[in-house]
Design a protein around this motif. Structure first.
Motif, PDB file in Angstrom:
ATOM      1  N   ARG A   1     -29.932  51.224 -26.820  1.00  0.00           N
ATOM      2  CA  ARG A   1     -29.014  49.834 -27.152  1.00  0.00           C
ATOM      3  C   ARG A   1     -27.618  50.480 -26.408  1.00  0.00           C
ATOM      4  NH1 ARG A   1     -25.462  47.574 -31.250  1.00  0.00           N
ATOM      5  NH2 ARG A   1     -25.743  45.232 -31.215  1.00  0.00           N
TER       6      ARG A   1
ATOM      7  N   ILE B   1     -25.449  48.960 -23.191  1.00  0.00           N
ATOM      8  CA  ILE B   1     -24.225  48.381 -23.906  1.00  0.00           C
ATOM      9  C   ILE B   1     -23.087  49.343 -22.780  1.00  0.00           C
ATOM     10  CG2 ILE B   1     -22.119  48.333 -25.239  1.00  0.00           C
ATOM     11  CD1 ILE B   1     -23.766  47.304 -27.211  1.00  0.00           C
ATOM     12  N   ALA B   2     -22.993  50.830 -22.610  1.00  0.00           N
ATOM     13  CA  ALA B   2     -22.314  51.571 -22.084  1.00  0.00           C
ATOM     14  C   ALA B   2     -22.184  51.393 -20.502  1.00  0.00           C
ATOM     15  CB  ALA B   2     -22.235  52.994 -22.543  1.00  0.00           C
TER      16      ALA B   2
ATOM     17  N   LYS C   1     -23.043  48.307 -18.836  1.00  0.00           N
ATOM     18  CA  LYS C   1     -22.891  47.511 -18.586  1.00  0.00           C
ATOM     19  C   LYS C   1     -21.640  47.585 -18.627  1.00  0.00           C
ATOM     20  CE  LYS C   1     -21.906  43.107 -20.799  1.00  0.00           C
ATOM     21  NZ  LYS C   1     -21.901  41.532 -20.053  1.00  0.00           N
ATOM     22  N   ASP C   2     -20.926  48.769 -19.635  1.00  0.00           N
ATOM     23  CA  ASP C   2     -18.862  48.315 -19.408  1.00  0.00           C
ATOM     24  C   ASP C   2     -18.252  49.456 -17.892  1.00  0.00           C
ATOM     25  OD1 ASP C   2     -16.471  48.129 -20.122  1.00  0.00           O
ATOM     26  OD2 ASP C   2     -16.557  51.382 -20.754  1.00  0.00           O
TER      27      ASP C   2
ATOM     28  N   LEU D   1     -26.708  41.611 -19.496  1.00  0.00           N
ATOM     29  CA  LEU D   1     -26.944  41.985 -20.631  1.00  0.00           C
ATOM     30  C   LEU D   1     -28.032  41.221 -21.382  1.00  0.00           C
ATOM     31  CD1 LEU D   1     -27.220  44.899 -22.718  1.00  0.00           C
ATOM     32  CD2 LEU D   1     -25.624  44.484 -23.621  1.00  0.00           C
ATOM     33  N   GLN D   2     -29.074  42.024 -21.328  1.00  0.00           N
ATOM     34  CA  GLN D   2     -30.515  41.909 -22.320  1.00  0.00           C
ATOM     35  C   GLN D   2     -31.064  42.085 -23.719  1.00  0.00           C
ATOM     36  OE1 GLN D   2     -33.080  39.315 -20.070  1.00  0.00           O
ATOM     37  NE2 GLN D   2     -31.500  38.300 -18.905  1.00  0.00           N
ATOM     38  N   LEU D   3     -30.643  42.374 -24.407  1.00  0.00           N
ATOM     39  CA  LEU D   3     -30.863  42.752 -25.382  1.00  0.00           C
ATOM     40  C   LEU D   3     -32.145  42.411 -26.326  1.00  0.00           C
ATOM     41  CD1 LEU D   3     -27.887  44.644 -26.848  1.00  0.00           C
ATOM     42  CD2 LEU D   3     -29.600  45.373 -25.593  1.00  0.00           C
TER      43      LEU D   3
ATOM     44  N   VAL E   1     -14.128  45.097 -25.177  1.00  0.00           N
ATOM     45  CA  VAL E   1     -15.145  44.952 -24.491  1.00  0.00           C
ATOM     46  C   VAL E   1     -15.185  46.663 -23.930  1.00  0.00           C
ATOM     47  CG1 VAL E   1     -16.487  42.979 -24.496  1.00  0.00           C
ATOM     48  CG2 VAL E   1     -15.041  43.610 -22.803  1.00  0.00           C
ATOM     49  N   ARG E   2     -13.760  47.516 -24.064  1.00  0.00           N
ATOM     50  CA  ARG E   2     -14.312  48.375 -22.923  1.00  0.00           C
ATOM     51  C   ARG E   2     -14.077  49.348 -23.412  1.00  0.00           C
ATOM     52  NH1 ARG E   2     -15.706  46.031 -19.344  1.00  0.00           N
ATOM     53  NH2 ARG E   2     -14.875  44.805 -17.931  1.00  0.00           N
ATOM     54  N   ASN E   3     -15.256  50.098 -23.015  1.00  0.00           N
ATOM     55  CA  ASN E   3     -15.222  50.996 -24.069  1.00  0.00           C
ATOM     56  C   ASN E   3     -14.446  52.627 -23.128  1.00  0.00           C
ATOM     57  OD1 ASN E   3     -17.227  49.808 -24.671  1.00  0.00           O
ATOM     58  ND2 ASN E   3     -19.234  51.228 -23.792  1.00  0.00           N
TER      59      ASN E   3
ATOM     60  N   PHE F   1     -17.673  53.029 -29.330  1.00  0.00           N
ATOM     61  CA  PHE F   1     -17.849  53.172 -28.556  1.00  0.00           C
ATOM     62  C   PHE F   1     -16.505  53.532 -27.978  1.00  0.00           C
ATOM     63  CE2 PHE F   1     -21.315  50.314 -28.889  1.00  0.00           C
ATOM     64  CZ  PHE F   1     -21.792  51.025 -27.247  1.00  0.00           C
TER      65      PHE F   1
ATOM     66  N   ARG G   1     -13.712  51.645 -28.452  1.00  0.00           N
ATOM     67  CA  ARG G   1     -13.103  50.784 -28.599  1.00  0.00           C
ATOM     68  C   ARG G   1     -12.469  50.284 -30.370  1.00  0.00           C
ATOM     69  NH1 ARG G   1     -18.509  47.827 -27.277  1.00  0.00           N
ATOM     70  NH2 ARG G   1     -18.899  47.302 -30.020  1.00  0.00           N
TER      71      ARG G   1
ATOM     72  N   MET H   1     -24.601  38.159 -28.219  1.00  0.00           N
ATOM     73  CA  MET H   1     -24.586  39.188 -27.930  1.00  0.00           C
ATOM     74  C   MET H   1     -23.408  39.944 -27.347  1.00  0.00           C
ATOM     75  SD  MET H   1     -27.517  39.229 -27.330  1.00  0.00           S
ATOM     76  CE  MET H   1     -28.492  39.701 -25.303  1.00  0.00           C
ATOM     77  N   PRO H   2     -24.055  41.201 -28.117  1.00  0.00           N
ATOM     78  CA  PRO H   2     -23.025  42.596 -27.492  1.00  0.00           C
ATOM     79  C   PRO H   2     -22.805  42.704 -26.116  1.00  0.00           C
ATOM     80  CG  PRO H   2     -24.704  43.468 -28.382  1.00  0.00           C
ATOM     81  CD  PRO H   2     -25.314  41.752 -28.618  1.00  0.00           C
ATOM     82  N   PRO H   3     -21.427  42.791 -25.681  1.00  0.00           N
ATOM     83  CA  PRO H   3     -20.662  43.942 -26.124  1.00  0.00           C
ATOM     84  C   PRO H   3     -19.401  42.795 -26.407  1.00  0.00           C
ATOM     85  CG  PRO H   3     -19.714  44.080 -24.110  1.00  0.00           C
ATOM     86  CD  PRO H   3     -21.695  43.415 -24.783  1.00  0.00           C
TER      87      PRO H   3
END
Lengths: 526, 278
Positions: free
Chosen positions: A385, A389-390, A392-393, A404-406, B39-41, B61, B63, B219-221
């Motif tokens: 998970r 996310i990381a 994607k960023d 992103l599909q979780l 949303v930026r890590n 993350f 953030r 949905m994340p992020p």
């Protein structure tokens, strides 16, 4: 005369001392017996038949009930376990195995060649590892009750390593012939093995209870992880299935559980400060595998796959996916340092080289049209998970659009089995792999989920074919080096980093050894 | 009508309006109040405690938590407002049809009874699980879950008003149904609709947090107060600020909307309003 008398007195004293000492030792060992090991594990299982599943949790628990002909020791060295000895004959075409005698099974009978043959034929038929072996296998012949020979049509070099494999469900275990005949290829629900504990009760999604097998016949070898002597000190082992990490932690803190699997790594310092709890870091343990769908654009082009490696800042990913750097390390090779198959310079020049400009160049070369990349990932596994996310960023930072599909685990498994609808997937792989051939199940033309079918995948098939035929270690190692070079050129999937899970155990548990899969024989409550 | 209400100083309404205005300001002015991207890590700076650089610390993350709360609040308010709009619209139409046309009443009400037999959150979770996560799907799921109650309230109001003398007069004067409904019935049903809308707003914020907490929400992020609490669960022992800050925000927004609803109900109820007269 006096000297003779003296010698008798001294001799008597020595005997008295020895008797007293051994009695004390025996008494001390007896003191270790008793109590219940209450362990909290995160995931439940659908059933307890390891041959019928790919769930490593089944093997973890049933390792206490069933044993292999061979088992790995602490140094990842294969040791005979239910086998007494073995010989490799005819240049790898035959494996002659002698079984240990008078090994009691849970049904009161002794294990013999018929049990091994029945279990092996079932393993060959339905176990994933058995199915890999099957095309090369000829037959298994019984010489007498304690001697048998496995015959191959073609050499299959990793055979013994596969029999003892710690990966998921691959290990071959000996079951009672009676039970194998009764259930055939169906899921076994009655469990008769040779292990130090026997099956007592299973409540799905709640717990598995094992009780001590009093007539257990231990291996004469010295105890070392899964190999050697196993002593069942606990009266009972209860595997509790507790999905919430914080509940597992609280259970150990309050003494409800003696052991908790996979607890939050960020609480390491807190556990360290608690005298009632000991941290257990198993390292190396897992690899965070980045998998691309190589059957559809853009990753059906190797330049696009290479571009992704340059686009990612692996160190940043380590912090985001796993956290404290104590629990992860960058590692490009498929096998960890210390493993006989570790290749030191794997991925040199590409792994860990963060170069977004080069990534953009390579994507252009691969004619990537800017279609959003779908990352398919699980919600329930922290590494997957957080990693998704990381990633994607990081990809968005260099201008790649990402969808992103979780999902929950069953949905992810269903979706990733499709040829289309996803581009990137993350998956934790077991790091401790005893043989490079294990990768055959994952890499090659259309293997596992990568949908890979190109001239590079055919080349990889060729390398695996060479590995299968070669029995000499040095020569196999050279082929392994070639495999790593090819892997990092064609990048069908790659290891982002190796990471460790954190388990915790109560301080009153003594002699617990941190194996790749937790086991509770030889440990006891003080 | 409003003039009349100026004479009342209801403590609930004043408190809630102050809090709501503040929350609205924080969410709308987010880009002015923070320089960070929600949303930026920056994972190398993960789980940093509150400081001058990060007013409410950082998450797993790296953030900025303050930034994510501002944008998360915005998402919650957006969901709340959209749900209120849709429930008032759909509940209003269905309620008026049931209340005004006796022929439709039984048919509509039995369907609404069946829908109301299930708890709203169960319906919302089921729909969100079928349609998939995402802001739009949550809005639709929650609106579907809440509209039966709104329809019932509107229907009761319409039934009570439609036979009053001034409605009869309008009908006698030849007014069409649409005019009677718009000019006479709905105008006079505004009070219960407003009160229910306020409660729905609060409930939508709470249920959005619950859905996000269960993993079928935003949905994340993308930031969401509920999802922030879910993610913070595993870090609450080492980084308590991750769970406290979004928790307080949810409490404040839901509490203020509930206070507003209570206040409006008291104020608009002719039996209660005199007790607040000063």
């Amino acid at each position: 005369m006096l000297n003779k008398k003296k010698s008798i007195y001294v001799g008597l004293l020595v005997i008295i001392f020895l008797v007293a000492f051994s009695t004390a030792l025996f008494a001390q060992d007896q003191e270790h017996y008793g109590g219940t090991m209450n362990a909290a594990f995160q995931m439940s299982v659908a059933h307890l038949d390891s041959d019928n599943s790919t769930d490593s949790m089944i093997t973890t628990m049933m390792n206490h009930v069933y044993e292999g002909l061979f088992e790995f020791d602490e140094n990842l060295k294969l040791q005979p376990h239910l086998a007494e000895s073995y010989q490799v004959l005819k240049n790898g075409l035959e494996y002659k195995v002698k079984l240990r005698k008078n090994v009691m099974m849970h049904n009161g009978q002794t294990m013999n060649a018929d049990d091994v043959i029945a279990s092996f034929q079932r393993w060959l038929k339905i176990n994933n590892a058995g199915q890999l072996v099957e095309p090369y296998f000829d037959k298994v012949e019984k010489i007498d009750n304690y001697n048998l020979v496995f015959k191959f049509k073609e050499p299959y070099a990793p055979f013994l390593n596969l029999l003892a494999s710690p990966v998921s469900n691959q290990k071959f275990v000996v079951r009672s012939k009676e039970i194998v005949d009764k259930f055939g290829t169906d899921v076994i629900t009655e469990h008769v093995g040779t292990g130090p504990y026997k099956f007592a009760e299973w409540i799905p999604d709640q717990k598995l209870v094992l009780t001590r097998f009093d007539d257990y016949t231990p291996s004469p070898l010295e105890a070392s992880f899964f190999a050697g002597k196993r002593t069942a000190y606990y009266d009972k082992i209860v595997f509790n299935f507790i999905p919430d990490a914080q509940v597992r932690v609280s259970g150990v803190q309050t003494g409800q559980f003696q052991f908790a699997e996979e607890v939050p790594r960020d609480q390491y310092q807190l556990f360290e400060a608690n005298p009632d709890i000991k941290n257990i870091i198993i390292y190396p343990d897992r690899m965070a595998m980045f998998i691309t769908n190589n059957g559809i654009p853009p990753f059906n082009n190797k330049y696009a796959r290479q571009a992704i490696v340059y686009a990612l800042d692996f160190e940043e990913l380590g912090y985001a996916m796993i956290g404290d750097s104590k629990f992860w390390r960058l590692e490009s090779a498929l096998h960890e340092k210390g493993n006989p198959w570790h290749v030191e310079n794997a991925g040199q020049g590409i792994y860990g080289v963060y170069d977004p400009e080069k990534a953009k160049e390579l994507l252009k070369k691969a004619n990537y049209d800017g279609t959003p990349l779908v990352i398919l990932s699980g919600q329930d596994n922290e590494m997957e998970r957080q990693g998704a996310i990381a990633i994607k960023d990081q990809l968005e930072k260099i201008g790649i659009k990402v969808d992103l599909q979780l999902f929950d685990r069953p949905t992810v498994v269903e979706k990733r089995s499709q040829k289309t609808g996803w581009n990137i997937h993350l998956s934790p792989f077991i790091k401790v792999v005893p043989d490079p051939q294990i990768h055959q199940g994952w890499t090659g033309t259309n293997k596992w989920i990568s949908n890979w079918d190109s001239k590079e995948s055919h080349q990889m098939d060729q390398i695996f074919a060479e590995l299968l035929q070669e029995v000499n270690y040095q020569k196999r190692y050279q082929i392994m080096e070639k495999l790593e070079t090819e892997m990092w050129d064609s990048v069908p999937y790659f290891n982002i980093l190796d990471y460790s899970r954190l388990h915790i155990i109560r301080s009153e548990v003594k002699n617990f050894k941190a194996g790749w899969q937790p086991f509770f024989w030889n440990s006891y409550l003080e | 009508m409003l003039k009349k209400y100026r004479r009342y100083k209801h403590p609930y309404i004043i408190t809630s309006i102050i809090i709501l205005s503040l929350l609205l300001f924080l969410s709308l002015a987010a880009p002015l109040l923070t320089n960070y991207n929600p949303v930026r890590n920056d994972a190398r700076n993960r789980l940093k405690a509150p400081s001058a650089v990060h007013f409410l610390g950082t998450d797993q993350f790296g953030r900025d938590v303050f930034t994510r709360i501002l944008y998360g609040l915005r998402a919650s308010l957006e969901v709340g407002l959209a749900v209120v709009f849709l429930t008032v619209l759909t509940g209003g139409i269905v309620g008026v049809l049931a209340g005004f046309y006796p022929g439709l009443d039984k048919f509509i009400m039995r369907i609404l009874d069946a829908l109301m037999a299930f708890p709203g959150i169960i319906i919302a979770i089921s729909l969100a699980a079928i349609w998939g996560a995402g802001k739009l799907n949550i809005i639709l799921a929650l609106s579907f879950a809440y509209f039966p109650k709104m329809a019932r309230i509107v229907r009761s109001s319409v039934v009570a008003i439609k036979d009053l003398d001034y409605v009869e007069s309008a009908r006698a004067a030849g007014a069409r149904d649409s005019r009677i409904i718009a000019a006479y019935i709905l105008r006079n049903s505004a009070s219960p609709i407003m009160v229910q809308a306020t409660f729905n707003f609060a409930l939508a914020i709470l249920d959005e947090a619950a859905l996000s907490f269960l993993g079928v929400g935003i949905m994340p992020p993308a930031p969401s107060l509920g999802a922030m609490i879910t993610e913070a669960r595993n870090y609450m022992v080492v980084a308590p600020w991750l769970i406290i800050a979004p928790g307080i925000m949810i409490i404040l927004s839901v509490l203020s909307l509930n206070l507003l609803g209570d206040g409006l109900r008291d104020l608009l109820d002719p039996h209660l309003k005199n007790s607040f007269k000063k």
